[in-house]
Design an enzyme around this catalytic site. Structure first.
Site, short mmCIF file in Angstrom:
data_model
loop_
_atom_site.label_atom_id
_atom_site.label_comp_id
_atom_site.label_asym_id
_atom_site.label_seq_id
_atom_site.Cartn_x
_atom_site.Cartn_y
_atom_site.Cartn_z
N ASP A 104 24.89 46.58 15.75
CA ASP A 104 23.72 45.78 16.10
C ASP A 104 23.03 45.29 14.83
OD1 ASP A 104 24.23 46.40 18.72
OD2 ASP A 104 22.77 48.04 18.81
N1 URA Z 1 25.59 51.87 19.46
C1 URA Z 1 24.48 51.09 19.44
O1 URA Z 1 23.62 51.21 20.29
N2 URA Z 1 24.35 50.21 18.45
C2 URA Z 1 25.25 50.05 17.45
O2 URA Z 1 25.07 49.22 16.55
C3 URA Z 1 26.39 50.86 17.49
C4 URA Z 1 26.54 51.78 18.49
#
Ligand code: URA
Length: 235
Positions: A104
């Site tokens: 993310d």
């Molecule tokens: N899980 C999440 O919620 N975000 C990420 O970036 C990776 C795994």
């Protein structure tokens, strides 16, 4: 491997196809000490020596970088508005690099960046179940019950429960610290897993993906090439 001269130069980041064609036409490119003016000239990538405006251009079929991703950049190859993780790899030769999987925008940590599609496929294939370990800070007191629920698999609103995940509680307070190992890569998976337990992720960083471990020497935003050993272990 045999390759056209204009393709060789474009792949190695020396300009667009039309830019390098023009440069070749102007006599700015030498192969083995001879000026070559034909963009379609076929050269041997392993052995021929290429000079572009007097500077050597070496051929790299695959490149592999470990990035300690900072928050605020997106996991994509290119974007018209936002900085991408590939933009951060400033010393790259190849122009076809991409991140293996997505973190993310606000997630930090280990991201592999390469142009090796077969390796990416192996690491991301749901059937291969490659472990990914994250460090997280959680708003809320994380408990052994959360660990048991994650170990069994929980409902995060998808068709299927999550696969068993391993939660290690490092600190359990109003704000907790944990390490969580998951085997899938569903959208916002960790945030959704904690949300399903009534808790929120406030910081997330990936530490490990399969055999690849984030190099502690890399500061946030820094990167380095993978070592031969790291590449072999991943393959
Ligand atoms: N899980 C999440 O919620 N975000 C990420 O970036 C990776 C795994």
């Amino acid at each position: 491997m045999k390759l056209r001269l204009d393709k060789y130069l474009t792949e190695m980041g020396q300009g667009t196809r039309s830019e390098v064609k023009k440069a070749v036409g102007k006599g700015l490119v030498q192969v083995n000490g001879v000026i070559i003016k034909k963009p379609e000239f076929k050269l041997e990538t392993e052995t021929d020596e290429v000079l572009y405006q007097g500077n050597p251009v070496f051929y790299a079929k695959y490149e592999y970088y470990m990035l300690n991703k900072p928050a605020g950049v997106i996991s994509a190859s290119e974007d018209s508005r936002e900085t991408t993780v590939v933009d951060l790899i400033t010393r790259k030769q190849r122009q076809d690099l991409f991140p293996v999987g997505r973190l993310d925008k606000d997630t930090e940590g280990l991201l592999l960046i390469t142009n090796d599609g077969a390796l990416a496929h192996r690491l991301l294939s749901p059937k291969k179940h490659v472990d990914k370990t994250y460090y997280a800070r959680i708003d809320g007191k994380v408990t052994q019950e959360d660990a048991e629920a994650f170990a069994e698999g929980i409902d995060i609103g998808d068709e299927k429960l999550t696969m068993p995940a391993m939660l290690v509680i490092l600190q359990s307070r109003c704000q907790s610290e944990v390490e969580l190992t998951i085997r899938e890569g569903r959208f916002h998976q960790i945030k959704r897993m904690f949300h399903a337990r009534g808790k929120e992720v406030v910081y997330l960083k990936r530490l490990r993906m399969g055999s690849l471990v984030l190099d502690e020497k890399l500061k946030t935003g820094e990167y380095r090439e993978l070592t031969k050993k790291e590449i072999e272990e991943l393959c």
